[in-house]
Scaffold this motif. Structure first.
Motif, PDB file in Angstrom:
ATOM      1  N   TYR A   1       2.614   1.068  11.631  1.00 30.71           N
ATOM      2  CA  TYR A   1       1.975   0.813  12.927  1.00 30.71           C
ATOM      3  C   TYR A   1       0.741  -0.076  12.740  1.00 30.71           C
ATOM      4  CZ  TYR A   1      -0.294   1.857  17.444  1.00 30.71           C
ATOM      5  OH  TYR A   1      -0.890   1.760  18.682  1.00 30.71           O
ATOM      6  N   LEU A   2      -0.062   0.257  11.718  1.00 33.33           N
ATOM      7  CA  LEU A   2      -1.280  -0.516  11.456  1.00 33.33           C
ATOM      8  C   LEU A   2      -0.952  -1.891  10.876  1.00 33.33           C
ATOM      9  CD1 LEU A   2      -3.454   2.409  10.077  1.00 33.33           C
ATOM     10  CD2 LEU A   2      -3.813   1.182  12.234  1.00 33.33           C
ATOM     11  N   VAL A   3       0.080  -1.955  10.032  1.00 34.52           N
ATOM     12  CA  VAL A   3       0.509  -3.240   9.474  1.00 34.52           C
ATOM     13  C   VAL A   3       0.931  -4.183  10.603  1.00 34.52           C
ATOM     14  CG1 VAL A   3       2.295  -4.386   8.091  1.00 34.52           C
ATOM     15  CG2 VAL A   3       1.174  -2.314   7.223  1.00 34.52           C
ATOM     16  N   LYS A   4       1.671  -3.636  11.571  1.00 32.22           N
ATOM     17  CA  LYS A   4       2.124  -4.458  12.695  1.00 32.22           C
ATOM     18  C   LYS A   4       0.945  -4.895  13.571  1.00 32.22           C
ATOM     19  CE  LYS A   4       5.356  -4.507  16.595  1.00 32.22           C
ATOM     20  NZ  LYS A   4       6.266  -3.719  17.446  1.00 32.22           N
ATOM     21  N   LEU A   5      -0.013  -3.991  13.774  1.00 32.62           N
ATOM     22  CA  LEU A   5      -1.152  -4.284  14.641  1.00 32.62           C
ATOM     23  C   LEU A   5      -2.098  -5.318  14.023  1.00 32.62           C
ATOM     24  CD1 LEU A   5      -2.380  -3.377  17.383  1.00 32.62           C
ATOM     25  CD2 LEU A   5      -3.734  -1.702  16.112  1.00 32.62           C
ATOM     26  N   PHE A   6      -2.354  -5.178  12.737  1.00 27.31           N
ATOM     27  CA  PHE A   6      -3.336  -6.054  12.079  1.00 27.31           C
ATOM     28  C   PHE A   6      -2.693  -7.235  11.354  1.00 27.31           C
ATOM     29  CE2 PHE A   6      -5.857  -2.375  12.913  1.00 27.31           C
ATOM     30  CZ  PHE A   6      -7.176  -2.796  12.964  1.00 27.31           C
ATOM     31  N   GLY A   7      -1.440  -7.100  10.951  1.00 24.83           N
ATOM     32  CA  GLY A   7      -0.792  -8.120  10.125  1.00 24.83           C
ATOM     33  C   GLY A   7      -1.039  -7.816   8.654  1.00 24.83           C
ATOM     34  N   LYS A   8       0.040  -7.778   7.864  1.00 20.18           N
ATOM     35  CA  LYS A   8      -0.094  -7.379   6.463  1.00 20.18           C
ATOM     36  C   LYS A   8      -1.065  -8.275   5.705  1.00 20.18           C
ATOM     37  CE  LYS A   8       2.550  -5.324   2.773  1.00 20.18           C
ATOM     38  NZ  LYS A   8       3.880  -4.851   2.329  1.00 20.18           N
ATOM     39  N   GLU A   9      -1.071  -9.558   6.074  1.00 22.48           N
ATOM     40  CA  GLU A   9      -1.942 -10.510   5.375  1.00 22.48           C
ATOM     41  C   GLU A   9      -3.419 -10.249   5.642  1.00 22.48           C
ATOM     42  OE1 GLU A   9      -1.223 -12.134   9.469  1.00 22.48           O
ATOM     43  OE2 GLU A   9      -0.020 -11.099   7.946  1.00 22.48           O
ATOM     44  N   ASN A  10      -3.724  -9.475   6.668  1.00 20.03           N
ATOM     45  CA  ASN A  10      -5.117  -9.173   7.008  1.00 20.03           C
ATOM     46  C   ASN A  10      -5.593  -7.835   6.449  1.00 20.03           C
ATOM     47  OD1 ASN A  10      -5.686 -11.518   8.563  1.00 20.03           O
ATOM     48  ND2 ASN A  10      -4.456 -10.674  10.229  1.00 20.03           N
ATOM     49  N   LEU A  11      -4.713  -7.142   5.725  1.00 17.20           N
ATOM     50  CA  LEU A  11      -5.066  -5.820   5.203  1.00 17.20           C
ATOM     51  C   LEU A  11      -5.284  -5.862   3.692  1.00 17.20           C
ATOM     52  CD1 LEU A  11      -2.533  -3.638   7.227  1.00 17.20           C
ATOM     53  CD2 LEU A  11      -5.020  -3.735   7.562  1.00 17.20           C
ATOM     54  N   PHE A  12      -6.387  -5.286   3.260  1.00 19.55           N
ATOM     55  CA  PHE A  12      -6.689  -5.140   1.826  1.00 19.55           C
ATOM     56  C   PHE A  12      -6.139  -3.791   1.391  1.00 19.55           C
ATOM     57  CE2 PHE A  12      -9.373  -3.757  -1.703  1.00 19.55           C
ATOM     58  CZ  PHE A  12      -9.376  -4.873  -2.524  1.00 19.55           C
ATOM     59  N   HIS A  13      -5.111  -3.818   0.562  1.00 17.43           N
ATOM     60  CA  HIS A  13      -4.461  -2.582   0.116  1.00 17.43           C
ATOM     61  C   HIS A  13      -5.163  -2.022  -1.114  1.00 17.43           C
ATOM     62  CE1 HIS A  13      -1.300  -3.781   2.880  1.00 17.43           C
ATOM     63  NE2 HIS A  13      -0.745  -2.586   2.711  1.00 17.43           N
ATOM     64  N   ILE A  14      -5.603  -0.767  -1.004  1.00 15.98           N
ATOM     65  CA  ILE A  14      -6.293  -0.146  -2.134  1.00 15.98           C
ATOM     66  C   ILE A  14      -5.348   0.784  -2.892  1.00 15.98           C
ATOM     67  CG2 ILE A  14      -8.593  -0.397  -1.145  1.00 15.98           C
ATOM     68  CD1 ILE A  14      -8.535   2.478  -0.225  1.00 15.98           C
ATOM     69  N   GLU A  15      -5.676   1.011  -4.159  1.00 16.73           N
ATOM     70  CA  GLU A  15      -4.863   1.860  -5.037  1.00 16.73           C
ATOM     71  C   GLU A  15      -5.384   3.299  -4.989  1.00 16.73           C
ATOM     72  OE1 GLU A  15      -2.268   0.506  -6.295  1.00 16.73           O
ATOM     73  OE2 GLU A  15      -2.817  -1.525  -5.700  1.00 16.73           O
ATOM     74  N   ARG A  16      -4.635   4.189  -5.655  1.00 15.03           N
ATOM     75  CA  ARG A  16      -4.952   5.625  -5.612  1.00 15.03           C
ATOM     76  C   ARG A  16      -6.377   5.893  -6.094  1.00 15.03           C
ATOM     77  NH1 ARG A  16      -3.369  10.132  -9.459  1.00 15.03           N
ATOM     78  NH2 ARG A  16      -3.201  12.053  -8.234  1.00 15.03           N
ATOM     79  N   ASN A  17      -6.777   5.285  -7.205  1.00 16.67           N
ATOM     80  CA  ASN A  17      -8.112   5.552  -7.734  1.00 16.67           C
ATOM     81  C   ASN A  17      -9.195   4.915  -6.873  1.00 16.67           C
ATOM     82  OD1 ASN A  17      -8.494   7.314  -9.950  1.00 16.67           O
ATOM     83  ND2 ASN A  17      -9.779   5.745 -10.910  1.00 16.67           N
ATOM     84  N   GLU A  18      -8.866   3.802  -6.237  1.00 16.75           N
ATOM     85  CA  GLU A  18      -9.821   3.164  -5.318  1.00 16.75           C
ATOM     86  C   GLU A  18     -10.009   4.030  -4.069  1.00 16.75           C
ATOM     87  OE1 GLU A  18      -9.171  -1.547  -6.485  1.00 16.75           O
ATOM     88  OE2 GLU A  18      -7.876  -0.642  -4.961  1.00 16.75           O
ATOM     89  N   MET A  19      -8.944   4.666  -3.604  1.00 20.05           N
ATOM     90  CA  MET A  19      -9.079   5.615  -2.490  1.00 20.05           C
ATOM     91  C   MET A  19      -9.983   6.771  -2.913  1.00 20.05           C
ATOM     92  SD  MET A  19      -8.211   8.654  -0.853  1.00 20.05           S
ATOM     93  CE  MET A  19      -6.763   9.397  -1.604  1.00 20.05           C
TER      94      MET A  19
END
Length: 304
Positions: free
Chosen positions: A226-244
């Motif tokens: 839902y968020l990927v569609k709303l913001f666009g995947k290219e606009n999202l910074f994906h964090i890893e488990r340890n970064e979370m």
């Protein structure tokens, strides 16, 4: 009177409540731990010291002064943790919502009563008892309100489950003209790397159309999509488990192009700069040991 106005996470900030680490009290016992990350540090003997946390919050306050933001601090309660102002209340549009928080944290609301007294009483609401909701789970995005929740049947067994579906429905009834979207979050009582304590632990918008996200923080892939569609995947910074775990998504926006971030978040901070943001880096790693960071420490009252 304070003319409240908060419609999103990133418009120019004018007034905010910033928590306090002064008179924070002794290190909690294992039994007193509210979350798995605090528990981890209590057991390891690495729980943060008051003097270090005070220094970190002073650095945060200095950034607010730099940008001419009016800052309110809670009145002091001896031997009491008052760092995470976001838990105790939040503003949507011009309404101040008092959270129904864990009962032994009620005094934190009393400590900002002098601020609440400056708000039109008709604009201050307290949900009914069955409603559980905390500010870290409530995220404004103009006509959207995103809310983190936990839909598991074992909700009552999780001290990390802070916002229930009663909370979601309460906000829907309060703001019928908004698009209220709930997100079912992954919870763990024992492993902080698998515990999205609040929505802002696995997602937060920055700027006008970007965001920071942790895919595995959502129990349902559809919520993430839902968020990927709303913001666009290219606009999202994906964090890893340890970064979370280190709370990369818990930064704080002072303006659409100004983000306060932890100084060790190198990968994120570089991405923000590459995308045109001014990054105000401060030390906040000690406070993060309590499973909260910059957004958790603030309660915005007025944005443009």
């Amino acid at each position: 009177m304070l003319q409240l106005n908060v419609k999103n996470e990133t418009s120019r900030l004018r007034a905010v409540v910033l928590g306090s680490a002064v008179h924070n009290g002794p290190t909690p016992t294992i039994e007193e731990a509210y979350d798995p990350k605090s528990l981890e540090h209590i057991k390891a003997g690495t729980y943060p010291l008051e003097k270090d946390m005070v220094a970190e919050m002073d650095a945060f306050n200095a950034v607010f002064q730099k940008y001419d933001v009016t800052v309110y601090r809670p009145e002091m309660i001896e031997n009491y943790n008052q760092i995470f102002a976001r838990d105790i209340g939040f503003v949507i549009d011009d309404v101040f919502v008092k959270s129904n928080i864990l009962p032994d944290r009620e005094r934190e609301l009393d400590a900002i009563q002098y601020v609440i007294d400056q708000i039109d009483p008709l604009k201050v609401v307290r949900p009914p008892e069955e409603v559980h909701i905390e500010g870290g789970d409530v995220m404004l995005w103009n006509d959207h309100i995103f809310i983190g929740t936990y839909k598991g049947s074992d909700y009552k067994d999780y001290i990390t489950a802070r916002t229930n579906m009663h909370g979601v429905n309460y906000i829907k009834s309060l703001f019928p003209n908004k698009i209220v979207k709930e997100f079912d979050l992954v919870k763990s009582k024992l492993e902080a790397r698998d515990n999205a304590l609040h929505l802002d632990c696995c997602f937060q918008p920055v700027g006008k159309n970007k965001g920071i996200i942790y895919k595995r923080g959502f129990r349902e892939e559809a919520d993430y999509l839902y968020l990927v569609k709303l913001f666009g995947k290219e606009n999202l910074f994906h964090i890893e488990r340890n970064e979370m775990y280190n709370m990369f998504s818990n930064v704080f926006s002072i303006d659409e192009n100004v983000v306060v971030s932890e100084k060790n978040f190198t990968r994120l901070n570089n991405w923000l700069r590459e995308n045109g943001f001014t990054v105000e880096e401060i030390p906040y790693a000690e406070i993060s040991k309590q499973e909260g960071l910059l957004r958790c420490s603030t309660l915005p009252l007025i944005r443009d």
